[in-house]
Write an enzyme that holds these catalytic residues in place. Structure first.
Site, PDB file in Angstrom:
ATOM      1  N   HIS A   1       0.812  -1.216   0.000  1.00 31.90           N
ATOM      2  CA  HIS A   1       0.000   0.000   0.000  1.00 31.90           C
ATOM      3  C   HIS A   1       0.847   1.268   0.000  1.00 31.90           C
ATOM      4  CE1 HIS A   1       0.399  -0.237   4.536  1.00 31.90           C
ATOM      5  NE2 HIS A   1       0.472   1.074   4.391  1.00 31.90           N
TER       6      HIS A   1
ATOM      7  N   ASP B   1       0.183  -7.606   1.347  1.00 32.96           N
ATOM      8  CA  ASP B   1       0.552  -6.199   1.500  1.00 32.96           C
ATOM      9  C   ASP B   1       2.070  -6.027   1.567  1.00 32.96           C
ATOM     10  OD1 ASP B   1       0.274  -3.496   1.635  1.00 32.96           O
ATOM     11  OD2 ASP B   1      -0.577  -3.411   3.648  1.00 32.96           O
TER      12      ASP B   1
ATOM     13  N   GLY C   1       3.170   6.224   8.287  1.00 30.66           N
ATOM     14  CA  GLY C   1       4.517   6.433   7.769  1.00 30.66           C
ATOM     15  C   GLY C   1       5.481   5.339   8.185  1.00 30.66           C
TER      16      GLY C   1
ATOM     17  N   SER D   1       4.694   2.318   7.928  1.00 30.91           N
ATOM     18  CA  SER D   1       4.379   1.188   7.057  1.00 30.91           C
ATOM     19  C   SER D   1       5.567   0.792   6.188  1.00 30.91           C
ATOM     20  CB  SER D   1       3.196   1.533   6.152  1.00 30.91           C
ATOM     21  OG  SER D   1       2.011   1.647   6.886  1.00 30.91           O
TER      22      SER D   1
ATOM     23  N   LEU E   1      -7.916 -23.792  -3.755  1.00 36.75           N
ATOM     24  CA  LEU E   1      -8.581 -25.055  -3.441  1.00 36.75           C
ATOM     25  C   LEU E   1     -10.098 -24.941  -3.365  1.00 36.75           C
ATOM     26  CD1 LEU E   1      -6.217 -26.409  -0.622  1.00 36.75           C
ATOM     27  CD2 LEU E   1      -6.266 -27.062  -3.023  1.00 36.75           C
TER      28      LEU E   1
END
Length: 253
Positions: free
Chosen positions: A82, A112, A189, A191, A243
């Site tokens: 992101h 992510d 920030g 992240s 699956l």
């Protein structure tokens, strides 16, 4: 019985080892004025400070920031999907102030996570070793390093608060979620920055916060990164089998 006194790690020495391997990741997103997709800016103060603006036919530029860390000497960095999702340009700033352009090598929305690389490396970069998230214990000391609210290379410490958290954030379903929770301060920030153990090994990638509480940060375990890293390098994406089975937690009944 009285518990033995547990020595506090030397966080200053640990920070000296970790900080040079962490970069502030800044992205530039050029918007077409005809694009009415309505994506919100990542900066929470953007709307407050900019005031009313008249519509413009000129392209607009949105800048936002996150964190990343080197995993190889040739300039490979890990960050969050992101953080670089809408990036037209990516730049990395190191603790010594040097800046480098970077490009996306691979990305995986389900976990992510993303792999980026310095476009024209002219040096060997200090990098972090990947640890083992399965053996991490609740209560273990950890350190987070990142770029919260554009305060680059901020160091915070805490402990592992819990493991196996499912937050319902993944667009691909909760089966991909297995967050490590920490009380080390994490803000917007952070992240993409590393959560490291006292040996300086990455045990998780800081990814999310709970804005309704304090000291509730969540990080993707590094073992998930290990699993997808070869595909990110080779294919730029992750291909998985399907699956058609829904997995639920077992309850007492």
């Amino acid at each position: 019985p009285l518990m033995e006194t547990i020595a506090v790690p030397d966080f200053a020495t640990l920070a000296e080892r970790v900080v040079p391997s962490v970069g502030s990741v800044t992205i530039k997103d050029v918007r077409d004025p005809t694009d009415r997709s309505g994506r919100m800016p990542q900066d929470p103060f953007h709307e407050f400070f900019r005031g009313p603006q008249a519509p413009s036919d000129e392209p607009s530029v949105r800048r936002s920031a996150g964190s990343g860390f080197f995993i190889s000497s040739d300039g490979e960095l890990v960050t969050n999907y992101h953080v670089i999702e809408d990036a037209d340009e990516i730049s990395i700033e190191l603790a010594d102030g040097l800046q480098f352009d970077a490009e996306v090598i691979g990305r995986d929305e389900a976990t992510d996570l993303a792999l980026i690389k310095v476009s024209e490396p002219d040096r060997d970069f200090a990098y972090l070793a990947l640890g083992e998230s399965e053996v991490v214990r609740v209560g273990e000391w950890v350190m987070a390093v990142g770029n919260p609210l554009n305060m680059d290379h901020t160091v915070t410490v805490g402990v592992v608060s819990a493991k196996g958290r499912v937050l319902g954030l993944s667009r691909e379903g909760t089966s991909f979620e297995n967050y490590i929770q920490t009380d080390a301060a994490i803000n917007l920030g952070n992240s993409g920055g590393p959560l490291v153990n006292t040996r300086g090994e990455v045990i998780a990638i800081n990814t999310a916060i709970n804005a309704r509480g304090q000291n509730l940060g969540f990080a993707v375990p590094v073992n998930i990164l290990r699993q997808i890293l070869p595909q990110l390098r080779e294919n730029g994406m992750v291909v998985r089998g399907f699956l058609g089975i829904t997995v639920n937690n077992l309850d007492q009944d």
